[in-house]
Design a protein around this motif. Structure first.
Motif, PDB file in Angstrom:
ATOM      1  N   VAL A   1       7.638  -0.357   6.363  1.00  0.00           N
ATOM      2  CA  VAL A   1       8.632  -0.996   5.488  1.00  0.00           C
ATOM      3  C   VAL A   1       8.584   0.648   4.187  1.00  0.00           C
ATOM      4  O   VAL A   1       7.679   0.959   4.035  1.00  0.00           O
ATOM      5  CB  VAL A   1       7.525  -1.314   3.757  1.00  0.00           C
ATOM      6  CG1 VAL A   1       8.475  -2.032   2.872  1.00  0.00           C
ATOM      7  CG2 VAL A   1       7.125  -3.164   4.991  1.00  0.00           C
TER       8      VAL A   1
ATOM      9  N   CYS B 153      10.929   1.390   0.619  1.00  0.00           N
ATOM     10  CA  CYS B 153      10.910   0.755  -0.365  1.00  0.00           C
ATOM     11  C   CYS B 153      10.495   1.937  -1.486  1.00  0.00           C
ATOM     12  O   CYS B 153       9.928   2.837  -1.741  1.00  0.00           O
ATOM     13  CB  CYS B 153       9.544   0.394  -0.986  1.00  0.00           C
ATOM     14  SG  CYS B 153       9.627  -0.549  -2.330  1.00  0.00           S
TER      15      CYS B 153
ATOM     16  N   VAL C   8      10.012   1.385  -4.769  1.00  0.00           N
ATOM     17  CA  VAL C   8       9.182   0.997  -6.389  1.00  0.00           C
ATOM     18  C   VAL C   8       8.290   1.703  -6.372  1.00  0.00           C
ATOM     19  O   VAL C   8       6.986   1.829  -6.035  1.00  0.00           O
ATOM     20  CB  VAL C   8       9.324  -0.562  -6.375  1.00  0.00           C
ATOM     21  CG1 VAL C   8       8.777  -0.502  -7.726  1.00  0.00           C
ATOM     22  CG2 VAL C   8      10.293  -1.474  -5.846  1.00  0.00           C
TER      23      VAL C   8
ATOM     24  N   CYS D 151       4.662   1.522  -7.669  1.00  0.00           N
ATOM     25  CA  CYS D 151       3.550   0.203  -7.286  1.00  0.00           C
ATOM     26  C   CYS D 151       2.643   1.544  -6.812  1.00  0.00           C
ATOM     27  O   CYS D 151       3.060   2.138  -6.467  1.00  0.00           O
ATOM     28  CB  CYS D 151       4.925  -0.491  -6.395  1.00  0.00           C
ATOM     29  SG  CYS D 151       3.533  -1.915  -5.193  1.00  0.00           S
TER      30      CYS D 151
ATOM     31  N   ASN E 141       1.593   1.324  -4.125  1.00  0.00           N
ATOM     32  CA  ASN E 141       1.160   0.869  -3.138  1.00  0.00           C
ATOM     33  C   ASN E 141       2.284   1.893  -2.102  1.00  0.00           C
ATOM     34  O   ASN E 141       2.098   2.616  -1.224  1.00  0.00           O
ATOM     35  CB  ASN E 141       1.204  -0.596  -2.244  1.00  0.00           C
ATOM     36  CG  ASN E 141       0.369  -1.632  -2.033  1.00  0.00           C
ATOM     37  OD1 ASN E 141      -0.966  -0.930  -1.876  1.00  0.00           O
ATOM     38  ND2 ASN E 141       0.753  -2.324  -2.320  1.00  0.00           N
ATOM     39  N   TRP E 142       3.566   2.077  -3.259  1.00  0.00           N
ATOM     40  CA  TRP E 142       4.056   3.752  -2.728  1.00  0.00           C
ATOM     41  C   TRP E 142       3.543   4.174  -2.815  1.00  0.00           C
ATOM     42  O   TRP E 142       2.684   4.908  -3.460  1.00  0.00           O
ATOM     43  CB  TRP E 142       5.130   3.019  -3.998  1.00  0.00           C
ATOM     44  CG  TRP E 142       6.267   4.018  -3.464  1.00  0.00           C
ATOM     45  CD1 TRP E 142       7.676   3.664  -3.595  1.00  0.00           C
ATOM     46  CD2 TRP E 142       6.704   5.267  -3.865  1.00  0.00           C
ATOM     47  NE1 TRP E 142       8.193   4.793  -3.153  1.00  0.00           N
ATOM     48  CE2 TRP E 142       7.684   6.062  -3.818  1.00  0.00           C
ATOM     49  CE3 TRP E 142       5.839   6.805  -4.810  1.00  0.00           C
ATOM     50  CZ2 TRP E 142       8.229   7.559  -3.807  1.00  0.00           C
ATOM     51  CZ3 TRP E 142       6.097   7.621  -4.894  1.00  0.00           C
ATOM     52  CH2 TRP E 142       7.680   8.358  -3.961  1.00  0.00           C
TER      53      TRP E 142
ATOM     54  N   CYS F  85       5.877   2.813   1.769  1.00  0.00           N
ATOM     55  CA  CYS F  85       4.807   1.618   1.553  1.00  0.00           C
ATOM     56  C   CYS F  85       3.038   1.891   2.298  1.00  0.00           C
ATOM     57  O   CYS F  85       3.085   1.270   3.329  1.00  0.00           O
ATOM     58  CB  CYS F  85       5.265   0.263   1.486  1.00  0.00           C
ATOM     59  SG  CYS F  85       4.584  -1.107   1.088  1.00  0.00           S
TER      60      CYS F  85
ATOM     61  N   ILE G 159       2.949  -7.007   2.930  1.00  0.00           N
ATOM     62  CA  ILE G 159       3.631  -7.575   1.832  1.00  0.00           C
ATOM     63  C   ILE G 159       4.400  -8.894   2.162  1.00  0.00           C
ATOM     64  O   ILE G 159       4.267  -9.350   3.160  1.00  0.00           O
ATOM     65  CB  ILE G 159       4.626  -6.594   1.990  1.00  0.00           C
ATOM     66  CG1 ILE G 159       5.854  -6.068   2.969  1.00  0.00           C
ATOM     67  CG2 ILE G 159       4.042  -4.914   1.297  1.00  0.00           C
ATOM     68  CD1 ILE G 159       7.558  -5.968   2.157  1.00  0.00           C
TER      69      ILE G 159
ATOM     70  N   CYS H 209       9.629  -8.366  -3.927  1.00  0.00           N
ATOM     71  CA  CYS H 209       8.276  -7.804  -3.271  1.00  0.00           C
ATOM     72  C   CYS H 209       6.930  -8.676  -4.449  1.00  0.00           C
ATOM     73  O   CYS H 209       7.016  -8.299  -5.655  1.00  0.00           O
ATOM     74  CB  CYS H 209       7.677  -6.905  -3.115  1.00  0.00           C
ATOM     75  SG  CYS H 209       6.175  -6.457  -2.471  1.00  0.00           S
TER      76      CYS H 209
ATOM     77  N   THR I 221       3.588  -8.068  -3.768  1.00  0.00           N
ATOM     78  CA  THR I 221       2.295  -7.583  -3.100  1.00  0.00           C
ATOM     79  C   THR I 221       2.720  -6.600  -4.433  1.00  0.00           C
ATOM     80  O   THR I 221       1.649  -6.241  -4.987  1.00  0.00           O
ATOM     81  CB  THR I 221       2.505  -7.055  -2.031  1.00  0.00           C
ATOM     82  OG1 THR I 221       2.433  -7.953  -1.571  1.00  0.00           O
ATOM     83  CG2 THR I 221       1.471  -6.369  -1.624  1.00  0.00           C
ATOM     84  N   PHE I 222       3.417  -6.151  -5.261  1.00  0.00           N
ATOM     85  CA  PHE I 222       3.667  -5.095  -6.193  1.00  0.00           C
ATOM     86  C   PHE I 222       2.758  -5.268  -7.039  1.00  0.00           C
ATOM     87  O   PHE I 222       2.108  -6.279  -7.598  1.00  0.00           O
ATOM     88  CB  PHE I 222       4.815  -4.893  -7.162  1.00  0.00           C
ATOM     89  CG  PHE I 222       4.929  -4.555  -8.315  1.00  0.00           C
ATOM     90  CD1 PHE I 222       5.693  -2.532  -8.193  1.00  0.00           C
ATOM     91  CD2 PHE I 222       4.932  -4.653  -9.288  1.00  0.00           C
ATOM     92  CE1 PHE I 222       5.222  -2.168  -8.807  1.00  0.00           C
ATOM     93  CE2 PHE I 222       4.429  -4.307 -10.290  1.00  0.00           C
ATOM     94  CZ  PHE I 222       4.842  -2.665 -10.853  1.00  0.00           C
TER      95      PHE I 222
HETATM   96  S1  SF4 Z   1       3.938  -3.527  -2.147  1.00  0.00           S
HETATM   97 FE1  SF4 Z   1       6.025  -4.174  -2.727  1.00  0.00          FE
HETATM   98  S2  SF4 Z   1       7.092  -3.120  -4.331  1.00  0.00           S
HETATM   99 FE2  SF4 Z   1       5.080  -1.832  -3.924  1.00  0.00          FE
HETATM  100  S3  SF4 Z   1       5.467  -0.170  -2.540  1.00  0.00           S
HETATM  101 FE3  SF4 Z   1       4.930  -1.809  -0.876  1.00  0.00          FE
HETATM  102  S4  SF4 Z   1       6.867  -3.529  -0.830  1.00  0.00           S
HETATM  103 FE4  SF4 Z   1       7.400  -1.389  -2.372  1.00  0.00          FE
END
Ligand code: SF4
Length: 55
Positions: free
Chosen positions: A8, A10, A12, A15, A17-18, A24, A29, A47, A49-50
């Motif tokens: 994935v 992303c 963002v 976050c 998880n970034w 990601c 997610i 998302c 899961t953010f």
């Molecule tokens: S959990 Fe969602 S917002 Fe966070 S890095 Fe992964 S895809 Fe992006």
């Protein structure tokens, strides 16, 4: 046949998880419609899961 995303990307970066390269690191997610409406535009998804990186 089930097809599962193996990566994935992303943007963002607030976050937790970034990671570098707009990747990601979450195992899974969960992407949802905004406001429970049927989505017809990419901009209407998000998302769930953010998690904020500074929580
Ligand atoms: S959990 Fe969602 S917002 Fe966070 S890095 Fe992964 S895809 Fe992006």
């Amino acid at each position: 046949m089930n097809i599962i995303a193996t990566g994935v990307l992303c943007e963002v970066n607030t976050c937790k998880n970034w990671t570098d390269g707009n990747k990601c690191s979450a195992d899974v997610i969960y992407v949802v419609n905004f406001d429970g409406k049927q989505t017809s535009e990419a901009e209407e998804t998000g998302c769930k899961t953010f998690e904020p990186s500074r929580s």
